[in-house]
Scaffold this active site. Sequence first.
Site, short mmCIF file in Angstrom:
data_model
loop_
_atom_site.label_atom_id
_atom_site.label_comp_id
_atom_site.label_asym_id
_atom_site.label_seq_id
_atom_site.Cartn_x
_atom_site.Cartn_y
_atom_site.Cartn_z
N LYS A 113 4.79 0.73 21.68
CA LYS A 113 6.11 0.25 21.30
C LYS A 113 6.80 -0.42 22.47
CE LYS A 113 6.81 1.00 16.94
NZ LYS A 113 7.05 2.29 16.31
N LYS A 196 -8.10 -2.56 6.02
CA LYS A 196 -7.38 -1.74 5.06
C LYS A 196 -6.14 -2.46 4.56
CE LYS A 196 -3.93 0.53 7.75
NZ LYS A 196 -2.81 1.24 7.22
N LYS A 199 1.07 -2.42 5.61
CA LYS A 199 2.26 -3.25 5.75
C LYS A 199 2.09 -4.25 6.89
CE LYS A 199 5.06 0.48 5.41
NZ LYS A 199 4.54 1.41 4.40
P1 ATP Z 1 1.93 0.15 9.00
O1 ATP Z 1 1.07 -1.06 8.79
O2 ATP Z 1 3.32 -0.18 9.46
O3 ATP Z 1 1.25 1.20 9.82
P2 ATP Z 1 1.05 1.26 6.58
O4 ATP Z 1 0.99 0.29 5.48
O5 ATP Z 1 -0.23 1.58 7.30
O6 ATP Z 1 2.16 0.79 7.57
P3 ATP Z 1 2.08 3.87 6.87
O7 ATP Z 1 3.55 4.03 6.76
O8 ATP Z 1 1.46 3.78 8.24
O9 ATP Z 1 1.65 2.59 6.02
O10 ATP Z 1 1.33 5.01 6.07
C1 ATP Z 1 1.95 6.00 5.29
C2 ATP Z 1 0.83 6.86 4.71
O11 ATP Z 1 -0.02 6.10 3.85
C3 ATP Z 1 -0.08 7.46 5.77
O12 ATP Z 1 -0.41 8.78 5.39
C4 ATP Z 1 -1.31 6.59 5.74
O13 ATP Z 1 -2.47 7.27 6.14
C5 ATP Z 1 -1.37 6.19 4.26
N1 ATP Z 1 -2.00 4.89 4.12
C6 ATP Z 1 -1.51 3.71 4.53
N2 ATP Z 1 -2.33 2.69 4.24
C7 ATP Z 1 -3.42 3.25 3.63
C8 ATP Z 1 -4.63 2.74 3.07
N3 ATP Z 1 -4.90 1.44 3.07
N4 ATP Z 1 -5.50 3.61 2.52
C9 ATP Z 1 -5.24 4.93 2.50
N5 ATP Z 1 -4.13 5.48 3.00
C10 ATP Z 1 -3.21 4.67 3.56
MG MG Z 2 -0.16 2.76 9.27
#
Ligand code: ATP
Ligand code: MG
Length: 331
Positions: A113, A196, A199
């Site tokens: 960060k 994967k 966001k």
């Molecule tokens: P960022 O890209 O900002 O990290 P993100 O889309 O990965 O956001 P998070 O807020 O990091 O989402 O994840 C919230 C929850 O959803 C966590 O428990 C994470 O493991 C799960 N998660 C996120 N993306 C996936 C995915 N593609 N498959 C399975 N689980 C996921």
């Molecule tokens: Mg994440």
Amino acid sequence: MNKPIVLSGIRSTGHLHLGNYYGALRNFVDMQNDYDCRYFIADYHSLTTQPDPSVLNPNVRSILAEYLAAGMDPDKCIVYVQSDVPETCEFYTLLNMHAYLGELEKTVSFKDKARKQPNNVNAGLLTYPVLMAADILQHKANFVPVGKDQLQHLEMARNFANRFNHFYKTDFMVEPKPYEAKGEPIKIPGLDGSGKMGKSEGNCIYINDEDAVVIKKFKKAVTDMTPTEPNSEMNEPIKNLFYFLKLVSAPEVYDQFLAAWNDCSIRYGDLKMQIAEDVLKVTRPIRERYNEIYANADYLNKVREQGAEKARAIVRKNVEEMRQLMGFRKF
Ligand code: ATP
Ligand code: MG
């Protein structure tokens, strides 16, 4: 017998996508029955990166409405907004006195960060793991469902708990363990061919996406040449589509498309539309509930108040015990 306590924080920014839904939320919903679950929307934490009063409130509102719409049940678990339990701040302050600069500066998330926002390396960023530890330890949580990126923070929470217990010669703090979901870990792929859904990757299908948007996203999904040899190996984009198909479609539909792949008669357009339709069967009802819940401020406030009341009763008691141990007592 008391059920084990599970604690999980939910980010207060962004919207729920299929990765979050299948990877995290569905487990939360399952766990509600077997554990004493406490889920909170981490709005204090969001200030470390982007304090903006005009978006904070609507963000928390929409996240809360999404989780409720997707099955989080405030009568089965405690759902609260972090800042509705200001006792957390006291717990955090007290815990901070036993957290060392050296260990905080070394955390991967802090270094990350600090690199990403060099003009805003605030103290909250540095002590993020302490606030997270406070969130957990104030509940005496036994389990925390965490992704890989949070394992280091959980380890720190365990260290803080241990250190506190040694220092004050107590067993007050409970060491939280990572919660491992049963079965194969789910990883929802993106539709862009590899990696994967996430966001940060900008490739999400959101639970609230309108039908036309979902269909469009699937239409654009990366594929490849159709196979020319029977029983060919699938490359990653195709494997990803079949992963989706397995997740959302009926087994016989899956078998049908697999057979079509194997005899080279597969039509990717049909495959994509099949998945899109079946994804919508999952997301459409959630979206409709979401719209209703989001519009109902009275209901949302009631859920919030109910959650805060339950969480505060627990946390207040634990903070009081902590105060006593540390010497904050009546004369
Ligand atoms: P960022 O890209 O900002 O990290 P993100 O889309 O990965 O956001 P998070 O807020 O990091 O989402 O994840 C919230 C929850 O959803 C966590 O428990 C994470 O493991 C799960 N998660 C996120 N993306 C996936 C995915 N593609 N498959 C399975 N689980 C996921
Ligand atoms: Mg994440």
